[in-house]
Structure formats: C-alpha cells, structure tokens
Design a protein around this motif. Sequence first.
Motif, PDB file in Angstrom:
ATOM      1  N   ALA A  34       0.854  -1.193   0.000  1.00  0.00           N
ATOM      2  CA  ALA A  34       0.000   0.000   0.000  1.00  0.00           C
ATOM      3  C   ALA A  34       0.886   1.237   0.000  1.00  0.00           C
ATOM      4  CB  ALA A  34      -0.923   0.010   1.216  1.00  0.00           C
ATOM      5  N   VAL A  35       0.429   2.255  -0.708  1.00  0.00           N
ATOM      6  CA  VAL A  35       1.159   3.518  -0.776  1.00  0.00           C
ATOM      7  C   VAL A  35       0.218   4.636  -0.321  1.00  0.00           C
ATOM      8  CG1 VAL A  35       2.363   5.142  -2.286  1.00  0.00           C
ATOM      9  CG2 VAL A  35       2.599   2.677  -2.669  1.00  0.00           C
ATOM     10  N   ALA A  63      -0.374   3.960   6.222  1.00  0.00           N
ATOM     11  CA  ALA A  63      -0.074   3.087   5.079  1.00  0.00           C
ATOM     12  C   ALA A  63      -0.128   1.619   5.512  1.00  0.00           C
ATOM     13  CB  ALA A  63       1.291   3.427   4.487  1.00  0.00           C
ATOM     14  N   SER A  64       0.407   1.326   6.712  1.00  0.00           N
ATOM     15  CA  SER A  64       0.363  -0.055   7.197  1.00  0.00           C
ATOM     16  C   SER A  64      -1.079  -0.486   7.470  1.00  0.00           C
ATOM     17  CB  SER A  64       1.236  -0.232   8.444  1.00  0.00           C
ATOM     18  OG  SER A  64       0.620   0.258   9.610  1.00  0.00           O
ATOM     19  N   GLY A  65      -1.902   0.448   7.931  1.00  0.00           N
ATOM     20  CA  GLY A  65      -3.309   0.149   8.166  1.00  0.00           C
ATOM     21  C   GLY A  65      -4.067  -0.118   6.879  1.00  0.00           C
ATOM     22  N   ALA A 100       4.623   7.011   1.685  1.00  0.00           N
ATOM     23  CA  ALA A 100       4.930   5.841   2.504  1.00  0.00           C
ATOM     24  C   ALA A 100       4.525   4.597   1.731  1.00  0.00           C
ATOM     25  CB  ALA A 100       4.176   5.903   3.825  1.00  0.00           C
ATOM     26  N   GLU A 101       5.456   3.661   1.629  1.00  0.00           N
ATOM     27  CA  GLU A 101       5.173   2.372   0.999  1.00  0.00           C
ATOM     28  C   GLU A 101       5.207   1.301   2.077  1.00  0.00           C
ATOM     29  OE1 GLU A 101       6.731  -0.476  -2.590  1.00  0.00           O
ATOM     30  OE2 GLU A 101       8.219   0.646  -1.458  1.00  0.00           O
ATOM     31  N   ALA A 102       4.092   0.593   2.242  1.00  0.00           N
ATOM     32  CA  ALA A 102       3.965  -0.460   3.247  1.00  0.00           C
ATOM     33  C   ALA A 102       3.935  -1.811   2.542  1.00  0.00           C
ATOM     34  CB  ALA A 102       2.678  -0.259   4.046  1.00  0.00           C
ATOM     35  N   VAL A 103       4.706  -2.763   3.098  1.00  0.00           N
ATOM     36  CA  VAL A 103       4.802  -4.098   2.501  1.00  0.00           C
ATOM     37  C   VAL A 103       4.615  -5.142   3.598  1.00  0.00           C
ATOM     38  CG1 VAL A 103       6.306  -5.674   1.221  1.00  0.00           C
ATOM     39  CG2 VAL A 103       6.400  -3.225   0.748  1.00  0.00           C
ATOM     40  N   LEU A 104       3.758  -6.121   3.338  1.00  0.00           N
ATOM     41  CA  LEU A 104       3.512  -7.209   4.279  1.00  0.00           C
ATOM     42  C   LEU A 104       4.738  -8.112   4.336  1.00  0.00           C
ATOM     43  CD1 LEU A 104       1.157  -8.238   6.044  1.00  0.00           C
ATOM     44  CD2 LEU A 104       0.444  -9.638   4.106  1.00  0.00           C
ATOM     45  N   ASP A 105       5.143  -8.523   5.539  1.00  0.00           N
ATOM     46  CA  ASP A 105       6.387  -9.289   5.693  1.00  0.00           C
ATOM     47  C   ASP A 105       6.246 -10.780   5.396  1.00  0.00           C
ATOM     48  OD1 ASP A 105       5.035 -10.154   8.038  1.00  0.00           O
ATOM     49  OD2 ASP A 105       6.910 -10.287   9.154  1.00  0.00           O
ATOM     50  N   ILE A 129       9.448   5.488   4.034  1.00  0.00           N
ATOM     51  CA  ILE A 129       8.908   6.815   3.737  1.00  0.00           C
ATOM     52  C   ILE A 129       9.965   7.597   2.976  1.00  0.00           C
ATOM     53  CG2 ILE A 129       8.003   8.959   4.726  1.00  0.00           C
ATOM     54  CD1 ILE A 129       6.954   7.225   7.064  1.00  0.00           C
ATOM     55  N   THR A 130       9.526   8.186   1.869  1.00  0.00           N
ATOM     56  CA  THR A 130      10.426   8.953   1.010  1.00  0.00           C
ATOM     57  C   THR A 130       9.873  10.352   0.787  1.00  0.00           C
ATOM     58  OG1 THR A 130       9.324   8.076  -0.959  1.00  0.00           O
ATOM     59  CG2 THR A 130      11.294   6.917  -0.222  1.00  0.00           C
ATOM     60  N   ASP A 131      10.782  11.273   0.426  1.00  0.00           N
ATOM     61  CA  ASP A 131      10.354  12.630   0.091  1.00  0.00           C
ATOM     62  C   ASP A 131      10.087  12.712  -1.412  1.00  0.00           C
ATOM     63  OD1 ASP A 131      12.857  12.843  -1.123  1.00  0.00           O
ATOM     64  OD2 ASP A 131      13.681  14.133   0.446  1.00  0.00           O
ATOM     65  N   ALA A 132       9.789  13.909  -1.887  1.00  0.00           N
ATOM     66  CA  ALA A 132       9.404  14.091  -3.295  1.00  0.00           C
ATOM     67  C   ALA A 132      10.507  13.689  -4.271  1.00  0.00           C
ATOM     68  CB  ALA A 132       8.980  15.538  -3.538  1.00  0.00           C
ATOM     69  N   SER A 133      11.769  13.741  -3.836  1.00  0.00           N
ATOM     70  CA  SER A 133      12.874  13.358  -4.721  1.00  0.00           C
ATOM     71  C   SER A 133      13.155  11.863  -4.671  1.00  0.00           C
ATOM     72  CB  SER A 133      14.144  14.141  -4.357  1.00  0.00           C
ATOM     73  OG  SER A 133      14.618  13.714  -3.094  1.00  0.00           O
ATOM     74  N   GLY A 134      12.383  11.105  -3.869  1.00  0.00           N
ATOM     75  CA  GLY A 134      12.582   9.674  -3.746  1.00  0.00           C
ATOM     76  C   GLY A 134      13.614   9.290  -2.701  1.00  0.00           C
TER      77      GLY A 134
END
Length: 150
Positions: A34-35, A63-65, A100-105, A129-134
């Motif tokens: 999820a993003v 994002a995790s939710g 924020a990119e959330a990934v299930l483990d 979590i990343t800023d606008a520049s990645g």
Amino acid sequence: MTTDTGWVGSAMQQSVPWVKSAGVEFGETTPERAVAHLPDAAEVHNHVGGPHAAMIFGLGETASGALSLAAFGATMERATPLVVRSEVHYLKFARGPLSAEAVLDRPAADVLAELDEGKRPEFAVDVTITDASGRETTRMTVVWTLRPNR
C-alpha cells in the motif's frame, strides 16, 4: 477473499478521522503493498520547517493500516486488526510532500491460517517513507494482530 481493493483508501478516510483531517491520500493498495501520501502543509511542520515526526509516523502507520485492511478486510466479521507495537527510524530530515510504501512481511494466507487455527496471529508491515525526490527519510515496522471478535 476478494482481490478488489479499490475501496480501501475511501474506507480509511471515512473510518479514521485523522486520515481525512491530515489530508492523507492513497495510491496503489493491494493485499501485499500500500502507498499513502502526505501533502506538504505548513500546519503540519515542526520547528525546523519539515513535517513533524508525529505526522511522519502517522503517515507510515496509516499506510500499514491500509495494507492490513486490503489484506484482511474480508475477515472483519470474525477478527479486528489492531496495532501491537511499532518501531520507527528517522534517517534523514524530511521536507515537502512524503510517500509511505507499506509491505507485508509474509503471505496473508499464512496469517489467515493461524487465525483459522484459533490463534491470535501477529504480522509485521515494513514501511519506507520517502520525500518528493525519492530520498528515503524514514523506515518503520508496524506489528499488527488479528484479534478474534467475541
């Protein structure tokens, strides 16, 4: 379990008032990933002009939710997803809009198998979590459980 998760973002905005008031927006949401995005706004800044740590944490937890809801929404009649604990690492000063990119483990099927066995499963969601520049600014892990409904 349904694979249509297009409803998750609007469900999060309707059921979690903070999500809507903070202006969190949702990108891709699947049972595996999820993003979520937090727009830049002066009212969420800290004393040095970047997003306040509470806002950064909130974005990651949200994002995790969303991921938890996408992966386990079909179980809501028999179990409630709840946060058990989290760990956050603020790596670099964050500025501007954040993603924020959330990934299930682990596979959702493994978590559901534990629930079917009568256990109260826990699962971790890793968030970057990343800023606008990645540029990666924050890394966190949120551990969730599926608490069986009584």
